[in-house]
Design an enzyme around this catalytic site. Structure first.
Site, PDB file in Angstrom:
ATOM      1  N   HIS A 106      -1.084  -7.354   2.233  1.00  0.00           N
ATOM      2  CA  HIS A 106      -2.251  -6.905   1.471  1.00  0.00           C
ATOM      3  C   HIS A 106      -2.072  -7.226   0.001  1.00  0.00           C
ATOM      4  CE1 HIS A 106       0.620  -3.559   1.885  1.00  0.00           C
ATOM      5  NE2 HIS A 106       0.248  -3.174   0.681  1.00  0.00           N
ATOM      6  N   HIS A 108      -3.072  -6.006  -3.618  1.00  0.00           N
ATOM      7  CA  HIS A 108      -3.640  -4.908  -4.404  1.00  0.00           C
ATOM      8  C   HIS A 108      -4.411  -5.514  -5.573  1.00  0.00           C
ATOM      9  CE1 HIS A 108      -1.136  -1.372  -3.034  1.00  0.00           C
ATOM     10  NE2 HIS A 108      -0.320  -2.345  -2.654  1.00  0.00           N
TER      11      HIS A 108
HETATM   12  P1  AMP Z   1       2.278  -0.935  -0.341  1.00  0.00           P
HETATM   13  O1  AMP Z   1       3.272  -0.048  -1.002  1.00  0.00           O
HETATM   14  O2  AMP Z   1       1.990  -2.174  -1.144  1.00  0.00           O
HETATM   15  O3  AMP Z   1       2.612  -1.220   1.098  1.00  0.00           O
HETATM   16  O4  AMP Z   1       0.922  -0.143  -0.417  1.00  0.00           O
HETATM   17  C1  AMP Z   1       0.227   0.354   0.672  1.00  0.00           C
HETATM   18  C2  AMP Z   1      -1.054   0.906   0.103  1.00  0.00           C
HETATM   19  O5  AMP Z   1      -1.906   1.218   1.180  1.00  0.00           O
HETATM   20  C3  AMP Z   1      -0.866   2.188  -0.719  1.00  0.00           C
HETATM   21  O6  AMP Z   1      -1.381   1.980  -2.043  1.00  0.00           O
HETATM   22  C4  AMP Z   1      -1.674   3.228   0.051  1.00  0.00           C
HETATM   23  O7  AMP Z   1      -2.342   4.133  -0.781  1.00  0.00           O
HETATM   24  C5  AMP Z   1      -2.639   2.360   0.837  1.00  0.00           C
HETATM   25  N1  AMP Z   1      -3.110   2.946   2.086  1.00  0.00           N
HETATM   26  C6  AMP Z   1      -2.375   3.527   3.054  1.00  0.00           C
HETATM   27  N2  AMP Z   1      -3.155   3.938   4.069  1.00  0.00           N
HETATM   28  C7  AMP Z   1      -4.423   3.596   3.729  1.00  0.00           C
HETATM   29  C8  AMP Z   1      -5.698   3.758   4.350  1.00  0.00           C
HETATM   30  N3  AMP Z   1      -5.824   4.349   5.548  1.00  0.00           N
HETATM   31  N4  AMP Z   1      -6.793   3.306   3.710  1.00  0.00           N
HETATM   32  C9  AMP Z   1      -6.676   2.724   2.495  1.00  0.00           C
HETATM   33  N5  AMP Z   1      -5.511   2.530   1.860  1.00  0.00           N
HETATM   34  C10 AMP Z   1      -4.399   2.973   2.454  1.00  0.00           C
END
Ligand code: AMP
Ligand code: ZN
Length: 119
Positions: A106, A108
C-alpha cells in the site's frame, strides 16, 4: 484475482469489510486510512495480493507505474493543495524495520495543512 484469506486489505477488496473508498478500477483501490496522521490520508493498493515492495518484480512495473500516476490526481481530489505550495507525502513501509503492519502492498498518501499528528 489472487486474494489471501487472513489479509485485511484483501477483505476490503472483496467488500468483506467496509472502507471509505476514494478510487477503484480493475487493478487498484484507494481508501481512507482508518487512523489518519494528516488531514488527508489515504492508501492506494493493488487489488491482487502483493505482500510488500520486496515481492515486486518486472511483471509489476506497469501496475506500480499506474498506481504512482494516480497519486497526484487522487491527492488533489481528496483536498490536497496543488504542488508546489501544497503537495503531500508518499510513504511505503516495507518489512519490520520499515514499520510495515499490513502485509499487502500500500502507498500512504498524506497531505493537508500542518501540523500533522506524526511526521
Ligand atoms: P503500515 O504500517 O504501512 O502497514 O500501515 C498500515 C495502515 O493501514 C495503518 O496506517 C492503518 O491505520 C491502516 N489500516 C489498518 N486497517 C485498516 C482498515 N480496515 N481500513 C483502513 N485503513 C486501515
Ligand atoms: Zn492482501
Amino acid at each position: 484475482m489472487q486474494h489471501v484469506d487472513n489479509c485485511i486489505f484483501c477483505k476490503i477488496v472483496q467488500r468483506q469489510i467496509p472502507s471509505q473508498l476514494v478510487y477503484e478500477d480493475e487493478e487498484m483501490m484507494a481508501f481512507h486510512d482508518i487512523h489518519p496522521w494528516a488531514p488527508v490520508h489515504f492508501l492506494i493498493i493493488p487489488k491482487a495480493h502483493i505482500a510488500s515492495m520486496a515481492q515486486l518484480s518486472t511483471e509489476h512495473t506497469a501496475l506500480v507505474g499506474r498506481m504512482m500516476v494516480k497519486v497526484d490526481v487522487l491527492a488533489r481530489q481528496e483536498g490536497c493543495r496543488p504542488y508546489p505550495e501544497g503537495g503531500y507525502r508518499l510513504m511505503v513501509n516495507t518489512g519490520q524495520h520499515g514499520g510495515q503492519e499490513v502485509h499487502h502492498l500500500h502507498l500512504h498518501v498524506m497531505g493537508g495543512p500542518r501540523p500533522w499528528s506524526k511526521g
